[in-house]
Design an enzyme around this catalytic site. Structure first.
Site, PDB file in Angstrom:
ATOM      1  CB  THR A  12      16.375  16.424   2.113  1.00 26.28           C
ATOM      2  OG1 THR A  12      15.486  17.181   1.291  1.00 26.28           O
ATOM      3  CG2 THR A  12      16.327  14.955   1.727  1.00 26.28           C
ATOM      4  CG  ASN A  13      14.270  21.424   2.155  1.00 22.83           C
ATOM      5  OD1 ASN A  13      15.083  22.294   1.825  1.00 22.83           O
ATOM      6  ND2 ASN A  13      13.598  20.701   1.271  1.00 22.83           N
ATOM      7  CG  MET A  89       3.177  17.809   1.116  1.00 20.64           C
ATOM      8  SD  MET A  89       3.645  19.200   0.013  1.00 20.64           S
ATOM      9  CE  MET A  89       5.132  18.534  -0.749  1.00 20.64           C
ATOM     10  NE  ARG A  90      -2.195  17.234   7.225  1.00 15.01           N
ATOM     11  CZ  ARG A  90      -3.290  16.537   6.953  1.00 15.01           C
ATOM     12  NH1 ARG A  90      -4.416  17.171   6.666  1.00 15.01           N
ATOM     13  NH2 ARG A  90      -3.284  15.222   6.973  1.00 15.01           N
ATOM     14  CB  ILE A  91      -3.914  24.947   3.420  1.00 16.27           C
ATOM     15  CG1 ILE A  91      -3.688  24.623   1.937  1.00 16.27           C
ATOM     16  CG2 ILE A  91      -4.191  26.426   3.609  1.00 16.27           C
ATOM     17  CD1 ILE A  91      -4.927  24.743   1.099  1.00 16.27           C
ATOM     18  CB  ILE A  92      -0.931  27.158   7.892  1.00 15.36           C
ATOM     19  CG1 ILE A  92       0.373  26.376   7.709  1.00 15.36           C
ATOM     20  CG2 ILE A  92      -1.048  27.719   9.307  1.00 15.36           C
ATOM     21  CD1 ILE A  92       0.569  25.195   8.632  1.00 15.36           C
ATOM     22  CG  HIS A 108       6.481  26.267  -4.051  1.00  6.92           C
ATOM     23  ND1 HIS A 108       5.566  25.254  -3.824  1.00  6.92           N
ATOM     24  CD2 HIS A 108       6.485  26.469  -5.389  1.00  6.92           C
ATOM     25  CE1 HIS A 108       5.035  24.885  -4.967  1.00  6.92           C
ATOM     26  NE2 HIS A 108       5.571  25.603  -5.937  1.00  6.92           N
TER      27      HIS A 108
HETATM   28  C1  GAR Z   1      10.701  20.186  -1.021  1.00  7.31           C
HETATM   29  O1  GAR Z   1      11.116  20.142  -2.366  1.00  7.31           O
HETATM   30  C2  GAR Z   1       9.793  21.377  -0.777  1.00  7.31           C
HETATM   31  O2  GAR Z   1      10.139  22.499  -1.529  1.00  7.31           O
HETATM   32  C3  GAR Z   1       8.453  20.816  -1.210  1.00  7.31           C
HETATM   33  O3  GAR Z   1       8.436  19.533  -0.668  1.00  7.31           O
HETATM   34  C4  GAR Z   1       9.766  19.000  -0.713  1.00  7.31           C
HETATM   35  C5  GAR Z   1      10.077  18.349   0.610  1.00  7.31           C
HETATM   36  O4  GAR Z   1      11.309  17.663   0.543  1.00  7.31           O
HETATM   37  N1  GAR Z   1       7.351  21.624  -0.740  1.00  7.31           N
HETATM   38  C6  GAR Z   1       6.262  21.873  -1.477  1.00  7.31           C
HETATM   39  O5  GAR Z   1       6.064  21.395  -2.583  1.00  7.31           O
HETATM   40  C7  GAR Z   1       5.263  22.839  -0.849  1.00  7.31           C
HETATM   41  N2  GAR Z   1       4.236  23.199  -1.754  1.00  7.31           N
HETATM   42  P1  GAR Z   1      12.024  17.185   1.877  1.00  7.31           P
HETATM   43  O6  GAR Z   1      10.958  16.404   2.675  1.00  7.31           O
HETATM   44  O7  GAR Z   1      13.128  16.283   1.433  1.00  7.31           O
HETATM   45  O8  GAR Z   1      12.505  18.380   2.608  1.00  7.31           O
END
Ligand code: GAR
EC number: 2.1.2.2
Length: 192
Positions: A12-13, A89-92, A108
């Protein structure tokens, strides 16, 4: 200015960034999606937006170093100048960080340094804080701890449950990430 988005899940982002760039930032182009899960829904979003996707199989690559070498090769050929992590969801690793110093941005779903990690919304809800929110920050070599660029608070009301809180957080994310991107672009962060 050419940017890549890295994502692992729904996306979504990713869509919020792509839509905003198309409407408001003519000098910016999101030229590549990097994804680390073959079945992530974000791939379908990229297809609809006509943005090319590269799937990186970290298991097959054998190491983060090798996986990031594949990413680097793709981003070099795309002439990418900056990276937006959107639910990646990985550390760069050190190689990508060195190649894009202060040009890798993350979102975040909590007010860092509180509630880092993969479950920021849930961890804040379970802890019982009354205010949580969204953070946009530069990436460094540790989890969720690079220099903060922007934050927006979200109140947790008595009648919120995890689902309603998640909806509020995501609504803030979808505004704050594009607005922060605009700020960074205008500041010249990706061009120095
Ligand atoms: C988002 O809420 C983002 O902030 C989070 O993953 C979600 C992805 O949503 N990121 C983390 O938790 C990073 N530590 P999306 O796939 O719908 O954009």
């Amino acid at each position: 200015m050419k940017l890549a988005v890295f994502a692992s899940g729904n996306g979504t982002n990713f869509t919020a960034l792509v839509d905003y760039v198309q409407e408001n930032l003519p000098q910016v182009s999101i030229v590549r999606l990097i994804v680390d899960h073959r079945d992530a829904y974000v791939i379908e979003r990229a297809r609809k937006a006509q943005i090319p996707t590269t799937y990186i199989n970290y298991v097959k690559a054998g190491s983060k170093h090798e996986a990031e070498a594949q990413i680097m090769a793709q981003l070099t050929s795309d002439q990418v100048q900056g990276i937006l992590l959107a639910g990646f969801m990985r550390i760069i690793g050190a190689d990508l960080l060195a190649a894009f110093p202060n040009k890798i941005i993350n979102i975040h779903p909590a007010l860092l340094p509180s509630f880092p990690g993969q479950h920021g919304i849930e961890d804040a809800f379970d802890y019982g804080v009354k205010v949580t929110g969204v953070t946009i920050h530069y990436i460094n070599s540790q989890i969720d701890s690079g220099r903060i660029i922007a934050q927006q608070p979200v109140r947790i009301e008595e009648d919120d449950d995890l689902a309603s809180l998640a909806a509020k957080i995501h609504a803030v994310e979808h505004r704050l990430y594009p607005q922060t991107l605009k700020y960074l672009v205008e500041k010249g962060v990706f061009t120095v």
